[in-house]
Design an enzyme around this catalytic site. Structure first.
Site, short mmCIF file in Angstrom:
data_model
loop_
_atom_site.label_atom_id
_atom_site.label_comp_id
_atom_site.label_asym_id
_atom_site.label_seq_id
_atom_site.Cartn_x
_atom_site.Cartn_y
_atom_site.Cartn_z
N SER A 207 0.81 -1.22 0.00
CA SER A 207 0.00 0.00 0.00
C SER A 207 0.84 1.27 0.00
O SER A 207 0.42 2.29 -0.55
CB SER A 207 -0.94 0.01 1.21
N VAL B 187 -5.23 -3.73 0.87
CA VAL B 187 -5.82 -4.27 2.10
C VAL B 187 -4.76 -4.26 3.19
O VAL B 187 -3.77 -4.99 3.11
CB VAL B 187 -6.33 -5.71 1.88
N LEU B 188 -4.96 -3.42 4.19
CA LEU B 188 -4.05 -3.38 5.33
C LEU B 188 -4.73 -4.08 6.50
O LEU B 188 -5.89 -3.80 6.80
CB LEU B 188 -3.72 -1.93 5.70
N ILE B 189 -4.01 -4.98 7.15
CA ILE B 189 -4.56 -5.70 8.30
C ILE B 189 -3.62 -5.51 9.49
O ILE B 189 -2.41 -5.69 9.37
CB ILE B 189 -4.74 -7.20 7.99
N HIS C 268 3.36 -1.12 12.19
CA HIS C 268 3.44 -0.95 10.74
C HIS C 268 2.10 -0.53 10.14
O HIS C 268 2.03 0.42 9.34
CB HIS C 268 3.88 -2.29 10.13
N ARG D 112 -15.50 -7.36 3.73
CA ARG D 112 -15.59 -6.15 2.91
C ARG D 112 -15.17 -6.37 1.45
O ARG D 112 -15.27 -5.48 0.62
CB ARG D 112 -14.73 -5.04 3.55
#
Lengths: 175, 175, 175, 175, 175
Positions: B64, B93-95, B101, B140
């Site tokens: 990202s 997609v950031l988890i 981080h 989502r």
């Protein structure tokens, strides 16, 4: 504890909005709430400050992240014509969800709207509610069941007229 | 409590995407989720708005943090040719993981994409999920087991067509 | 719960790094960890992508706050000569301490590196670990005792080659 | 757990500061601590790197929020003359209080100093402690009772000489 | 624990404000508190530094989000005339409410005021209280019942005179 009057006091000046051109950009998420806020802003400007209904341009975008871009692009568009927007109100409703979407959007939009106003020289009112639940949003749009409900669009309309009128003076070097 | 309809209502305008040129830049982290999001956006644009498949350029980057740079550089590249991109969708997609981080990347990317859109004059849709766990990301993207699942790529596709069409008008001074 | 493959998938393209010029700027705090990360990035670029060792310039600064400035200044320096850096990797390791130093440095550096990449038109890979304890840092440099350890420098090296090669195309207007 | 050496290792290069011109801007809040930090930086530069005392300009402002502006303005002032500042150190001490003042000042100042360095092309060392209590501030100025106390001004002085010397090279296109 | 004197020490220089032109922009939210702060700043500048009352321009806006824009626009206005403002003080009072409004406004305003000062070359003092409750705000305006109450406007007035006088020198290249 010493107490003090909460809320905002009106300016001592009377502002005449009859020659102002106003842009409202609003989102379409949580639309019933947004609609009430837009109406609050619009009615305040026309009824209290003589802003002409035909001089208020109401534009919509999908969500709050689009507000800064739309405001910037519409300001530029107006500058191509003969009548610039004197002030912009960006209206949206962000409600905390289970992901971090709320936080990052709210941060980017509050900074983005600030940037657009400083870059363009046109005041942009930050009419984005950043609520932790539905009830907070309803109450701040003058909806819901609480006594304390208050349509913040009214405040934004007042703020917009003041900033629009004042900035016209400031742009002419009058302080 | 007074209730209201959640979610976004469609624009009252019908948008014709048949002449739009769209850039999608997506990451390759958590790729099954990203792929579903890209597909949701693409299918929505082609089937609902007549965007031509050959006018959608799909480019990938690793993570990202690369999205703002790639969007900016590809917008510049398109401006060297005869057909500019009218709108960009950045998809990632950031988890949340165990270090910080997630937070610093999400913050830099949400601000970076905003900057690229404001600097370039090309609308950039923020299609980055910022999730606290895997389940949230799956849901989502329209994946997973929950009834409430919904592919957000669909929303981003709609938003992109609207912003692309509207910005073409705005760039011509039409409000 | 539906599951998905975590991590990043490789690009479908093969990247040839043989003509790339790469700048690595790294810190000297927590140096054993930094050194492993730099080595991971360097070896990946030379062994997997044919980047020439003599085309990798490795520069150091004291701490992470210096990374954005050094990257910017070294990019400018390279543009004075005949061979620009095609891509930069900033490598550092921030570990949460008892004051708020970690948070403010991490925020300023993640935003600063983004700014340098967008201002310069040269992609800058964010290779700064933002860890809450020593173990997290060791593990992400491929050190320590855990099975799950993985040297993130490897990912940064891959990302750098890809961004460097792609941006050369993009700068020529090829998409 | 595998361990590693904490802290910063010195550069392998020897830096000669004898021709450097250094600006220190410091605050006057929590002055005893600030004074120790300024002294640590100054003595390190003069005794370890041959920076001439007469080439260190020490200026003060009231609080940390003033640091970025003062640094920028003093850099500009130096560029009007024949001898530019080669590097700046901004020194201040923020300690968490009962309001949110600490957080917003720290955020704005850490981002502001980054901006000034990137805008001006002069490296600016971030010498602002962001402490949660008095003891942390004392300890980091080499004061107080703890064994672990260490005057961070020493690190900032070293960092400043290195960045100043290196940036002179970089500005000439030498990498 | 070793102790140190809290608070700010005065500059060793004596500042003569008799030729300074000062702009104060203040909000009208929580006006009783704001008024006390404005008075504290104004009286300090006139009584301690010989700033002429007629050289202090006091302007108001509705809320804190308007402060950066108003400061920027009024600075520009003053530059159209013969006498520029030498320094600006932005005064407002933000108090934590039940939504996240406080946090996003405080962040945008603290960064926005920093930007205006760096962009314009005119120092802008950050006189915005960011309080978690009413009592904190009252106390910092010198109101309320606590012994420790102190009108922060006094500090801002002193800071403004110092920055205004110093920046006049700096703008002439005198350090």
């Amino acid at each position: 504890m010493t107490s003090f009057t909460k809320g905002v006091i009106p300016s001592t000046e009377k502002f005449d909005g009859s020659s102002l051109r106003v842009l409202i950009v609003h989102t379409r998420w949580n639309y019933e709430i947004v609609e009430a806020l837009v109406r609050g802003a619009t009615e305040t400007m026309t009824s209290e400050y003589n802003v002409k209904a035909e001089n208020i341009s109401i534009q919509s975008v999908s969500g709050s992240y689009e507000l800064p871009f739309a405001a910037q692009s519409l300001i530029k568009a107006s500058k191509m014509g003969t009548q610039w927007f004197n002030v912009v109100i960006c209206i949206g409703v962000l409600i905390k969800g289970s992901t971090m979407h709320f936080e990052y959007i709210a941060e980017a939009v509050s900074q983005g709207i600030m940037r657009v106003s400083l870059d363009s020289g046109v005041p942009v009112v930050f009419g984005v509610l950043t609520c932790l639940n539905d009830e907070q949003a309803l109450e701040r749009a003058g909806l819901g069941d609480r006594e304390s409900k208050h349509n913040h669009g009214i405040d934004w309309g007042r703020c917009a007229v003041e900033m629009g009128v004042k900035n016209c003076k400031w742009m002419s070097g009058i302080i």
